[in-house]
Design an enzyme around this catalytic site. Structure first.
Site, PDB file in Angstrom:
ATOM      1  N   ARG A 113       0.800  -1.233   0.000  1.00  0.00           N
ATOM      2  CA  ARG A 113       0.000   0.000   0.000  1.00  0.00           C
ATOM      3  C   ARG A 113       0.833   1.284   0.000  1.00  0.00           C
ATOM      4  NH1 ARG A 113      -3.583  -1.422   4.980  1.00  0.00           N
ATOM      5  NH2 ARG A 113      -2.005  -3.039   5.214  1.00  0.00           N
ATOM      6  N   GLU A 123      -7.440 -13.380  14.837  1.00  0.00           N
ATOM      7  CA  GLU A 123      -7.252 -12.396  13.774  1.00  0.00           C
ATOM      8  C   GLU A 123      -8.597 -11.912  13.254  1.00  0.00           C
ATOM      9  OE1 GLU A 123      -4.128 -11.090  12.646  1.00  0.00           O
ATOM     10  OE2 GLU A 123      -3.893 -11.956  14.630  1.00  0.00           O
ATOM     11  N   TYR A 153      36.460  29.655 -11.039  1.00  0.00           N
ATOM     12  CA  TYR A 153      36.430  28.460 -11.875  1.00  0.00           C
ATOM     13  C   TYR A 153      36.702  28.828 -13.323  1.00  0.00           C
ATOM     14  CZ  TYR A 153      34.418  23.992 -13.521  1.00  0.00           C
ATOM     15  OH  TYR A 153      34.210  22.765 -14.081  1.00  0.00           O
TER      16      TYR A 153
HETATM   17  C1  UD1 Z   1      -0.349  -8.690  12.806  1.00  0.00           C
HETATM   18  C2  UD1 Z   1      -0.949  -9.573  13.902  1.00  0.00           C
HETATM   19  C3  UD1 Z   1      -2.204  -8.916  14.458  1.00  0.00           C
HETATM   20  C4  UD1 Z   1      -1.884  -7.560  14.974  1.00  0.00           C
HETATM   21  C5  UD1 Z   1      -1.222  -6.716  13.893  1.00  0.00           C
HETATM   22  C6  UD1 Z   1      -0.721  -5.432  14.480  1.00  0.00           C
HETATM   23  C7  UD1 Z   1      -0.402 -11.853  13.243  1.00  0.00           C
HETATM   24  C8  UD1 Z   1      -0.878 -13.099  12.638  1.00  0.00           C
HETATM   25  N1  UD1 Z   1      -1.259 -10.875  13.338  1.00  0.00           N
HETATM   26  O1  UD1 Z   1      -1.289  -8.681  11.765  1.00  0.00           O
HETATM   27  O2  UD1 Z   1      -2.754  -9.706  15.513  1.00  0.00           O
HETATM   28  O3  UD1 Z   1      -3.080  -6.931  15.424  1.00  0.00           O
HETATM   29  O4  UD1 Z   1      -0.080  -7.409  13.337  1.00  0.00           O
HETATM   30  O5  UD1 Z   1      -0.320  -4.578  13.444  1.00  0.00           O
HETATM   31  O6  UD1 Z   1       0.741 -11.778  13.648  1.00  0.00           O
HETATM   32  N2  UD1 Z   1       6.048 -10.049   8.322  1.00  0.00           N
HETATM   33  C9  UD1 Z   1       7.158 -10.756   7.937  1.00  0.00           C
HETATM   34  N3  UD1 Z   1       7.003 -11.965   7.324  1.00  0.00           N
HETATM   35  C10 UD1 Z   1       5.781 -12.475   7.060  1.00  0.00           C
HETATM   36  C11 UD1 Z   1       4.646 -11.740   7.453  1.00  0.00           C
HETATM   37  C12 UD1 Z   1       4.808 -10.537   8.079  1.00  0.00           C
HETATM   38  O7  UD1 Z   1       8.280 -10.316   8.150  1.00  0.00           O
HETATM   39  O8  UD1 Z   1       5.724 -13.584   6.498  1.00  0.00           O
HETATM   40  C13 UD1 Z   1       6.218  -8.771   8.983  1.00  0.00           C
HETATM   41  C14 UD1 Z   1       5.680  -7.620   8.155  1.00  0.00           C
HETATM   42  O9  UD1 Z   1       6.698  -7.035   7.387  1.00  0.00           O
HETATM   43  C15 UD1 Z   1       5.210  -6.631   9.209  1.00  0.00           C
HETATM   44  C16 UD1 Z   1       4.838  -7.530  10.388  1.00  0.00           C
HETATM   45  O10 UD1 Z   1       5.471  -8.757  10.163  1.00  0.00           O
HETATM   46  O11 UD1 Z   1       6.219  -5.780   9.646  1.00  0.00           O
HETATM   47  C17 UD1 Z   1       3.328  -7.715  10.542  1.00  0.00           C
HETATM   48  O12 UD1 Z   1       2.826  -8.351   9.388  1.00  0.00           O
HETATM   49  P1  UD1 Z   1       1.401  -7.998   8.821  1.00  0.00           P
HETATM   50  O13 UD1 Z   1       1.167  -8.797   7.610  1.00  0.00           O
HETATM   51  O14 UD1 Z   1       1.233  -6.536   8.716  1.00  0.00           O
HETATM   52  O15 UD1 Z   1       0.463  -8.548   9.989  1.00  0.00           O
HETATM   53  P2  UD1 Z   1      -1.010  -8.113  10.265  1.00  0.00           P
HETATM   54  O16 UD1 Z   1      -1.897  -8.867   9.359  1.00  0.00           O
HETATM   55  O17 UD1 Z   1      -1.119  -6.650  10.271  1.00  0.00           O
END
Ligand code: UD1
Ligand code: MG
Length: 455
Positions: free
Chosen positions: A17, A154, A387
């Site tokens: 996004r 979630e 210069y």
């Molecule tokens: C996650 C939480 C949710 C919480 C929210 C807060 C889980 C399953 N859910 O959801 O409960 O309310 O954050 O913002 O954890 N990332 C990786 N590798 C991956 C997936 C994600 O490094 O495979 C990193 C992303 O870059 C990001 C963070 O983890 O910095 C969170 O990932 P994101 O996909 O945003 O999780 P949410 O669905 O927002």
């Protein structure tokens, strides 16, 4: 702390996004990449080991953020937050407490995280939650009758009833390395998103009889993540306001703290006054009583006590001593040094120039590759021609020189102590001490001359 602390930062996500070629965690707040904020906080906590899980734009991230204490762990496929932490498991030290942070949540305070980590032991893990009026999108905290946390659900997996819960998962949690090793391999991706959820750890802890300690941050901005440019802009304003407040506490007047931007470090003495729309970059030091007019940009510079910088001036990599006056509309480029009481006026550009005490360059001039003594007066429109298209040359102007307006000083050239240059001169040879140099076409007045008449 009796246990060593390992910190795992999740930063592999794509950041779709943001609609950007730059990996999300490299986008800035206050001039520093999001991930850099998190790394700085981790260092403040005294992390013994800093593991950063990267994936999207991994190369760029590694190049941009350096430090011997950062270990990068590659997550080639983003299969969920639980999967991301799994990648770091082999590197965790056996007796460590482990704190999980997010590369896109930049403003968590170290004190909040200290409280979280302090609660972790063999019988207890710790979770950072928050109650929000609008919890949409976040994982919800499920508590039992006694109020103990039992699970996180979630958004996409939640029932109607669960969606009404306003206590949310910030994502930040802490556990022992042993607990993570016990639980993470058991995660399944049997859920609405087909991902390995880190949040499923909570139910596992509960089932193993491990307690879940809950902490909350003081402010919601501490746990806000950045997913799009609007959120980035909102957190930027919050961050700037915090910096503005800290400066005002130290005795700085900000004419409008909502129109203040520091993208670096600003050290300011007492009774400094900063008008609106000023931007500070890099390392800037303002001594006592410095006054800065509106719309100025200051980057990596030090400004001496009592100096006034008038509106719309730009100062970069320069050193300014006390009681100088600069601007309006002045540009001090790298390598400028103003001695005490010097004056640089409107539409004057300086570069690699040492301007002596009390010397004045008041209007429309370029002074580059120059050393100037004290008490010098440079007339409007004076240019140091430094210069020749290939090489740069020095101009030397000794004490008490007076240069008339619209003069070109063709470097290398030297104006001796107390010498004078007549207006409109093109000076190509040295002028000795006390001499007057006039280097221009001689004036000729023709008597009785008739203007042409129309035929
Ligand atoms: C996650 C939480 C949710 C919480 C929210 C807060 C889980 C399953 N859910 O959801 O409960 O309310 O954050 O913002 O954890 N990332 C990786 N590798 C991956 C997936 C994600 O490094 O495979 C990193 C992303 O870059 C990001 C963070 O983890 O910095 C969170 O990932 P994101 O996909 O945003 O999780 P949410 O669905 O927002
Ligand atoms: Mg998210």
């Amino acid at each position: 702390m009796s246990f060593p602390l390992d910190i795992v930062i999740l930063a592999a996500g794509k950041g779709t996004r943001m609609r950007s070629d730059l990996p999300k965690v490299l986008h800035p707040i206050g001039g520093r990449p999001l991930l850099q904020h998190v790394i700085d906080t981790a260092r403040e906590l005294g992390a013994g080991q800093l593991l950063t899980v990267i994936g999207h734009g991994a190369e760029q991230v590694e190049q941009r953020l350096t430090g011997e204490d950062i270990k990068y762990v590659l997550q080639t496929e983003q299969l969920g937050t639980g999967h991301a932490v799994q990648q770091a498991l082999p590197f965790l030290r056996d007796n460590a407490r482990v704190l999980i942070l997010y590369g896109d949540v930049p403003l968590t305070r170290a004190t909040t995280l200290e409280r979280l980590v302090a609660a972790v032991n063999d019988q207890q893990m710790a979770l950072l939650t928050m109650t929000l009026p609008n919890p949409t999108g976040y994982g919800r905290i499920i508590r039992d009758q006694q109020g103990h946390v039992e699970a996180i659900v979630e958004q996409k997996d939640a029932t109607e009833d669960q969606l009404r819960i306003t206590e949310i998962n910030t994502g930040i949690l802490a556990a022992t390395a042993q607990q993570l090793r016990d639980w993470l391999p058991q995660l399944s991706n049997d859920n609405a998103q087909g991902e390995y959820y880190l949040t499923d750890l909570i139910a596992m802890a509960r089932n193993s009889g491990v307690g879940i300690h809950v902490e909350q941050p003081e402010r919601v901005e501490e746990v806000e993540g950045i997913n799009n440019r609007q959120q980035q802009a909102a957190l930027e304003r919050f961050f700037q306001r915090q910096q503005a407040d800290a400066l005002m506490v130290e005795g700085v007047t900000l004419m409008d703290p909502t129109r203040f931007d520091c993208r670096g470090t600003l050290h300011a003495g007492r009774d400094v006054v900063i008008d609106i729309n000023c931007v500070f970059e890099g390392e800037v030091t303002l001594a006592d009583g410095v006054q800065i007019g509106p719309n100025c940009l200051l980057k990596n510079c030090t400004i001496g006590a009592g100096t006034r910088i008038e509106a719309n001036s730009i100062i970069e990599e320069a050193q300014v001593e006390a009681s100088c006056t600069i601007g309006p509309f002045a540009r001090l480029r790298p390598g400028t040094h103003l001695a005490e009481g010097a004056k640089i006026g409107n539409f004057v550009e300086t570069k690699k120039a040492r301007i002596g005490a009390g010397s004045k360059v008041n209007h429309l001039s370029y002074i580059g590759d120059t050393t100037m003594g004290s008490g010098v007066n440079i007339g409007a429109g004076t240019i140091t021609c430094n210069y020749d298209g290939v090489n740069k040359y020095q101009t030397e102007i000794e004490d008490d020189v007076f240069v008339g307006s619209n003069t070109a000083l063709v470097a290398p050239v030297k104006l001796g102590k107390g010498s004078t240059v007549g207006a409109g001169s093109v000076v190509t040879r040295a002028v000795a001490d006390g001499e007057l140099s006039i280097a221009r076409g001689k004036q000729r007045n023709i008597q009785g001359w008739q203007r042409p008449k129309k035929k």
